[in-house]
Motif scaffolding. Structure first.
Motif, PDB file in Angstrom:
ATOM      1  N   PRO A 183      11.606  70.212  38.357  1.00 13.36           N
ATOM      2  CA  PRO A 183      10.324  70.016  38.868  1.00 13.36           C
ATOM      3  C   PRO A 183      10.853  69.783  40.491  1.00 13.36           C
ATOM      4  CG  PRO A 183      11.130  67.968  37.458  1.00 13.36           C
ATOM      5  CD  PRO A 183      11.746  69.041  37.266  1.00 13.36           C
ATOM      6  N   GLY A 184      11.427  70.875  40.826  1.00 13.13           N
ATOM      7  CA  GLY A 184      12.356  71.408  42.008  1.00 13.13           C
ATOM      8  C   GLY A 184      11.870  72.631  42.392  1.00 13.13           C
ATOM      9  N   GLY A 185      11.143  73.607  41.720  1.00  7.25           N
ATOM     10  CA  GLY A 185      10.641  75.225  41.227  1.00  7.25           C
ATOM     11  C   GLY A 185      11.309  76.074  40.466  1.00  7.25           C
ATOM     12  N   ALA A 186      13.045  75.336  39.969  1.00  2.00           N
ATOM     13  CA  ALA A 186      13.771  76.091  39.328  1.00  2.00           C
ATOM     14  C   ALA A 186      13.078  76.597  37.852  1.00  2.00           C
ATOM     15  CB  ALA A 186      15.158  75.726  38.730  1.00  2.00           C
ATOM     16  N   TYR A 187      13.101  77.317  37.974  1.00  2.44           N
ATOM     17  CA  TYR A 187      12.611  78.257  35.893  1.00  2.44           C
ATOM     18  C   TYR A 187      12.937  79.058  35.540  1.00  2.44           C
ATOM     19  CZ  TYR A 187      10.484  82.688  37.984  1.00  2.44           C
ATOM     20  OH  TYR A 187      10.853  83.206  38.721  1.00  2.44           O
ATOM     21  N   GLY A 188      12.839  78.933  34.472  1.00  2.00           N
ATOM     22  CA  GLY A 188      13.359  80.104  33.029  1.00  2.00           C
ATOM     23  C   GLY A 188      12.381  80.599  32.463  1.00  2.00           C
ATOM     24  N   GLU A 189      12.615  81.837  31.705  1.00  2.00           N
ATOM     25  CA  GLU A 189      11.348  82.297  30.876  1.00  2.00           C
ATOM     26  C   GLU A 189      12.461  83.404  29.972  1.00  2.00           C
ATOM     27  OE1 GLU A 189       7.410  84.213  33.844  1.00  2.00           O
ATOM     28  OE2 GLU A 189       9.416  85.488  32.671  1.00  2.00           O
ATOM     29  N   SER A 190      11.391  82.916  28.123  1.00  2.00           N
ATOM     30  CA  SER A 190      11.420  83.340  26.941  1.00  2.00           C
ATOM     31  C   SER A 190      10.388  84.632  26.778  1.00  2.00           C
ATOM     32  CB  SER A 190      11.602  82.316  25.591  1.00  2.00           C
ATOM     33  OG  SER A 190      12.623  81.742  25.891  1.00  2.00           O
ATOM     34  N   LEU A 191      10.295  85.710  26.305  1.00  2.00           N
ATOM     35  CA  LEU A 191      10.156  86.112  25.846  1.00  2.00           C
ATOM     36  C   LEU A 191       9.444  85.653  24.805  1.00  2.00           C
ATOM     37  CD1 LEU A 191       8.296  89.204  25.522  1.00  2.00           C
ATOM     38  CD2 LEU A 191      10.275  90.277  24.110  1.00  2.00           C
ATOM     39  N   LEU A 192       8.223  85.984  24.281  1.00  2.00           N
ATOM     40  CA  LEU A 192       6.950  85.022  22.639  1.00  2.00           C
ATOM     41  C   LEU A 192       6.749  86.902  22.399  1.00  2.00           C
ATOM     42  CD1 LEU A 192       5.730  83.738  20.613  1.00  2.00           C
ATOM     43  CD2 LEU A 192       4.219  83.015  22.847  1.00  2.00           C
ATOM     44  N   ILE A 193       6.973  87.201  20.431  1.00  2.00           N
ATOM     45  CA  ILE A 193       6.626  88.239  20.032  1.00  2.00           C
ATOM     46  C   ILE A 193       5.574  87.896  18.876  1.00  2.00           C
ATOM     47  CG2 ILE A 193       6.824  90.206  18.491  1.00  2.00           C
ATOM     48  CD1 ILE A 193       8.583  91.026  20.769  1.00  2.00           C
ATOM     49  N   VAL A 194       4.240  87.533  18.674  1.00  2.00           N
ATOM     50  CA  VAL A 194       3.177  87.000  17.941  1.00  2.00           C
ATOM     51  C   VAL A 194       3.101  87.691  16.844  1.00  2.00           C
ATOM     52  CG1 VAL A 194       1.335  86.083  16.852  1.00  2.00           C
ATOM     53  CG2 VAL A 194       2.816  84.866  19.292  1.00  2.00           C
ATOM     54  N   ARG A 195       3.572  88.021  15.595  1.00  2.57           N
ATOM     55  CA  ARG A 195       3.059  88.700  14.941  1.00  2.57           C
ATOM     56  C   ARG A 195       1.955  88.486  13.580  1.00  2.57           C
ATOM     57  NH1 ARG A 195       5.859  93.174  15.651  1.00  2.57           N
ATOM     58  NH2 ARG A 195       8.023  92.749  16.605  1.00  2.57           N
ATOM     59  N   ASP A 196       0.981  89.196  13.125  1.00  2.00           N
ATOM     60  CA  ASP A 196       0.265  89.300  12.062  1.00  2.00           C
ATOM     61  C   ASP A 196       0.851  88.420  10.510  1.00  2.00           C
ATOM     62  OD1 ASP A 196      -2.104  89.116  13.303  1.00  2.00           O
ATOM     63  OD2 ASP A 196      -2.531  91.071  13.047  1.00  2.00           O
ATOM     64  N   ALA A 197       1.359  87.304   9.936  1.00  4.39           N
ATOM     65  CA  ALA A 197       0.967  87.114   8.780  1.00  4.39           C
ATOM     66  C   ALA A 197       1.532  88.135   7.807  1.00  4.39           C
ATOM     67  CB  ALA A 197       1.767  85.993   8.608  1.00  4.39           C
ATOM     68  N   PRO A 198       2.519  88.587   6.502  1.00  3.44           N
ATOM     69  CA  PRO A 198       2.209  89.149   5.779  1.00  3.44           C
ATOM     70  C   PRO A 198       0.545  88.578   5.047  1.00  3.44           C
ATOM     71  CG  PRO A 198       4.247  88.943   6.114  1.00  3.44           C
ATOM     72  CD  PRO A 198       4.013  88.518   6.682  1.00  3.44           C
ATOM     73  N   GLU A 199       0.147  89.301   4.607  1.00  2.22           N
ATOM     74  CA  GLU A 199      -0.565  89.023   3.293  1.00  2.22           C
ATOM     75  C   GLU A 199      -0.192  88.391   1.997  1.00  2.22           C
ATOM     76  OE1 GLU A 199      -4.134  91.661   1.830  1.00  2.22           O
ATOM     77  OE2 GLU A 199      -4.942  92.037   3.718  1.00  2.22           O
ATOM     78  N   ASN A 200      -0.698  86.676   1.852  1.00  3.60           N
ATOM     79  CA  ASN A 200      -0.170  86.212   0.217  1.00  3.60           C
ATOM     80  C   ASN A 200       1.524  85.615   0.569  1.00  3.60           C
ATOM     81  OD1 ASN A 200      -2.489  86.215  -1.191  1.00  3.60           O
ATOM     82  ND2 ASN A 200      -2.111  89.044  -1.465  1.00  3.60           N
ATOM     83  N   LEU A 201       1.399  85.818   1.415  1.00  5.66           N
ATOM     84  CA  LEU A 201       3.395  84.862   1.598  1.00  5.66           C
ATOM     85  C   LEU A 201       3.348  84.142   1.299  1.00  5.66           C
ATOM     86  CD1 LEU A 201       5.787  86.075   3.772  1.00  5.66           C
ATOM     87  CD2 LEU A 201       4.967  84.599   5.516  1.00  5.66           C
ATOM     88  N   GLU A 202       4.731  84.161   0.701  1.00  6.89           N
ATOM     89  CA  GLU A 202       4.764  82.794  -0.082  1.00  6.89           C
ATOM     90  C   GLU A 202       6.006  82.544  -0.778  1.00  6.89           C
ATOM     91  OE1 GLU A 202       2.904  83.480  -4.647  1.00  6.89           O
ATOM     92  OE2 GLU A 202       1.081  83.140  -3.149  1.00  6.89           O
ATOM     93  N   LEU A 203       7.172  81.529  -1.497  1.00  9.85           N
ATOM     94  CA  LEU A 203       8.171  81.439  -1.756  1.00  9.85           C
ATOM     95  C   LEU A 203       8.422  81.429  -2.891  1.00  9.85           C
ATOM     96  CD1 LEU A 203      11.323  80.504  -0.686  1.00  9.85           C
ATOM     97  CD2 LEU A 203       9.816  78.611  -0.102  1.00  9.85           C
ATOM     98  N   GLU A 204       8.706  82.535  -3.284  1.00  5.99           N
ATOM     99  CA  GLU A 204       8.868  82.843  -4.677  1.00  5.99           C
ATOM    100  C   GLU A 204      10.521  82.902  -5.105  1.00  5.99           C
ATOM    101  OE1 GLU A 204       8.482  87.055  -4.425  1.00  5.99           O
ATOM    102  OE2 GLU A 204       6.555  87.419  -4.673  1.00  5.99           O
ATOM    103  N   LEU A 205      10.889  82.267  -6.581  1.00  7.17           N
ATOM    104  CA  LEU A 205      11.673  82.017  -7.235  1.00  7.17           C
ATOM    105  C   LEU A 205      11.396  82.495  -8.593  1.00  7.17           C
ATOM    106  CD1 LEU A 205      11.847  78.022  -6.490  1.00  7.17           C
ATOM    107  CD2 LEU A 205      12.903  80.103  -5.265  1.00  7.17           C
ATOM    108  N   SER A 206      12.682  83.381  -9.018  1.00 13.81           N
ATOM    109  CA  SER A 206      12.318  83.082 -10.438  1.00 13.81           C
ATOM    110  C   SER A 206      11.666  81.933 -11.576  1.00 13.81           C
ATOM    111  CB  SER A 206      13.379  83.739 -11.615  1.00 13.81           C
ATOM    112  OG  SER A 206      14.956  82.932 -11.428  1.00 13.81           O
TER     113      SER A 206
END
Length: 680
Positions: A342-365
């Motif tokens: 509220p007093g005007g102080a601020y901070g920033e984080s970088l955001l990187i968005v990537r396309d998700a791999p096709e057919n992203l799945e959690l694999e188990l044997s």
């Protein structure tokens, strides 16, 4: 005679019990309406009998829209009901049974007790004082052995209310009267006074604080009083202001006193301290990596002031932040997440968005493990640099997982393995069972030709567990549960659990077949029928066959079993070995049979039988159904109902001994003929 009367009485009682509807009850509403219902009636009370005075009326309704009720009374001059359900009491005092038929042969009874009208009515109080919220139940008395329906009411429900049972409750300051009236016109009253309560006392926190450039809501409470309002005042409006709702706006660091003033004069003071605003905002992380469609909660810490801040994304086409601090990735790209105090102080984080791999799945044997086993989880799709993976178990007592994806089965149960990656959440249900007591193969021995592959499938005995296969001989090769035959010979395959329990199976490997010989090269079958195609090999040779169809829409072939799916066409079924040796059978699909006859001379027809045949004991007659199409194969069943008299063997009807026998022939599509065989 007495026994007969008792029997008739019992039967009548049974009929009465059957007629009474299960679960149906009479309910009395506050307005006096009587409802017969199988479900609870809102605002109603269950009754089995009803007391009324002479000349009173009530309405009886049935909660069933599909049937018009029928009403009946046992004593017309005591109580009667018309076709609309209006109950009226008569001049004859006593009891009457009202029967309400709500369906065919289903009814319920209500006892109505009719008394003479009262000539006198009294209540226990003719005047009283009640505090707001206080209650008192008035009691009344009528003339002895009399009765009348009554009604309670208040002349001012805003001052004092009264319910159907005579309970009076103070509502607000003032005066009113509560009346009790009978159906026959008697009336008494009670004067009710509700005094104004003492002024309210203001209870609030004595000390409070906030941060400059922020706001907060003052906490206070009014105890006692009656609908009093409050006002607020600040001793220094350069430090803080307070609005009519008690919301404090902190303007700059300093101190001020807030006075809370009740309408009737009660008040309290709050010593309020305003602290400096935040001097620095530090994001919880410098970079957020997300996949499109992913989301994550973002946050920061403030230094030198409160923890209040707002978060926004510099590019709302790439991502957006909602009011709860949840960041949603919309499309691939880069942006900044800014956290502003509220007093005007601020901070920033970088955001990187990537396309998700096709057919992203959690694999188990495997989705099933045994206690004591382990496996490693992984993600399908190409890894994206910077995107971290977090794995955890929803049931850590059933199975655990470490930061490298190693899963350890701990106890019997079921849970979910959860993967959080790039703001996406993937789930996989994992079941842990007790370790199997042992293993077994469905077959003790299998055959294969050189070059053939066999999928091994040992079964668990009472439990589960990872099965590992092994064979020490070089004539076969094992890989992930699949055995490939390399050289002729006899081999032993072992299936083993981690506990050491094992099972064995013998594998015979023959030289690969060099020629395939089907039992026939042409066949015609009816639509919907099935045909097995036996195939033989040269002596000493063997191969596991794979089958294919020349027209899968017309002919389905499963492991040498052909099914005609249609009619009016032709195709082929082909068997082949892993070495490329093939054999083909030409097939024709004909319409399903519509009729058939039998291959012997019919002597007579009649009755329930299609055919009649006469034989002597020991004789036989040819037996082969003849169809209306040139089928080479038709599936049918033969049932000899009296095989001790006549039976069917090797395509002939055989007479066994004297008597009459019945033989039924039925095709796969439901056609049938029955033969009566007379054996002399």
């Amino acid at each position: 005679m007495k026994k007969l009367c008792c029997l008739l009485a019992c039967l009548a009682a049974l009929v009465l019990c059957a007629a009474l509807g299960e679960g149906w009850q009479f309910w009395e509403r506050a307005d006096g309406t009587i409802v017969l219902s199988s479900v609870e009636v809102e605002g109603g009370e269950v009754i089995t009998s009803l007391s009324l005075g002479k000349g009173e009326t009530r309405l009886i309704q049935v909660n069933d829209p599909y049937y018009r009720p029928v009403y009946h009374t046992s004593r017309y001059y005591t109580a009667r009901v018309d076709d609309e359900g209006v109950l009226t009491t008569g001049d004859v005092m006593g009891e009457a049974r009202i029967s309400v038929y709500y369906d065919v042969n289903k009814y319920a009874n209500l006892t109505v007790k009719v008394y003479k009208n009262p000539s006198k009515l009294e209540i226990d109080k003719t005047g009283m004082e009640l505090q707001i919220g206080e209650s008192y139940k008035l009691r009344y008395r009528m003339t002895k052995n009399s009765y009348s329906s009554i009604r309670w009411y208040s002349t001012d429900e805003d001052v004092a209310s009264v319910d159907r049972h005579g309970t009076v409750t103070g509502v607000s300051p003032g005066e009113c009267q509560v009346y009790l009236e009978t159906e026959n016109g008697l009336s008494v009253k009670c004067d009710v006074s509700v005094p104004l309560p003492p002024p309210a006392t203001v209870v609030t926190e004595k000390y409070a604080e906030g941060y400059a450039c922020e706001g907060t809501l003052l906490v206070y409470e009014l105890q006692g009083g009656w609908q009093e309002t409050v006002s607020f005042a600040s001793s220094d409006e350069k430090v803080l202001t307070v609005d009519e709702n008690g919301y404090v706006s902190c303007l700059k660091a300093g101190e001020a006193v807030i006075t809370v003033i009740a309408q009737m004069g009660g008040q309290a003071e709050v010593y309020f301290t305003v602290l400096p605003p935040a001097q620095e905002v530090v994001p919880e992380t410098g970079v957020y990596y997300l996949y499109t469609g992913g989301s994550v909660s973002v946050g920061a810490q403030t230094k030198g002031g409160s923890g209040a801040y707002t978060a926004v994304c510099s590019r709302e086409d790439v991502a957006r932040v909602d009011e709860d601090g949840k960041l949603y990735a919309l499309k691939a790209g880069t942006a900044h997440v800014r956290f502003t105090a509220p007093g005007g102080a601020y901070g920033e984080s970088l955001l990187i968005v990537r396309d998700a791999p096709e057919n992203l799945e959690l694999e188990l044997s495997s989705d099933t493990m045994a206690v004591g086993e382990s496996q490693t989880a992984s993600l399908s799709g190409e890894a994206v640099p910077g995107v971290t993976l977090r794995l955890y178990s929803t049931e850590p007592k059933v199975f655990s997982v470490d930061d490298k994806g190693r899963i350890a089965a701990l106890s019997k149960g079921e849970g979910e393995l959860v993967a959080e990656v790039g703001g996406l959440t993937l789930r996989r249900t994992l079941k842990v069972e007790k370790l199997a007591a042992g293993l077994r193969f469905e077959q003790e021995e299998m055959a294969a030709g050189v070059g053939d592959s066999i999928t091994l499938s040992a079964r668990h005995i009472d439990g589960a567990g990872e099965i590992r296969y092994s064979c020490t001989d070089a004539g076969v090769r094992l890989r992930e549960g699949t055995l490939t035959a390399l050289e002729p010979g006899e081999y032993t395959v072992t299936a083993r659990l981690i506990s050491g329990s094992s099972a064995k199976m013998r594998i015979r490997v023959y030289p690969a077949a060099t020629r395939l010989t089907p039992a026939f090269t042409r066949a015609a079958i009816g639509e919907g029928d099935t045909l097995e195609i036996p195939v033989s090999f040269n002596e000493g040779e063997y191969s596991i066959l794979s089958w294919s169809s020349g027209d899968p829409q017309l002919l389905r072939v499963d492991d040498g079993l052909v099914t005609a799916l249609g009619a009016g066409g032709s195709g082929w079924a082909e068997a082949s070995t892993s070495r490329g040796v093939k054999a083909r059978v030409e097939l024709q699909a004909l319409p399903a049979p519509e009729s058939f006859s039998l291959g012997y001379t019919e002597v007579a027809q009649g009755g329930m039988f299609t055919d009649f045949l006469s034989l002597k004991a020991g004789e036989s007659a040819p037996f082969e159904p003849r169809f209306d199409q040139p089928y080479t194969h038709i599936s049918y069943t033969v049932t000899a109902f009296d095989p001790g008299v006549a039976k069917v063997e090797d395509g002939r009807i055989v007479a066994v001994k004297a008597g009459i026998a019945r033989i039924r022939v039925e095709t796969y599509n439901g056609l049938s003929r029955e033969i009566m065989v007379e054996v002399k």
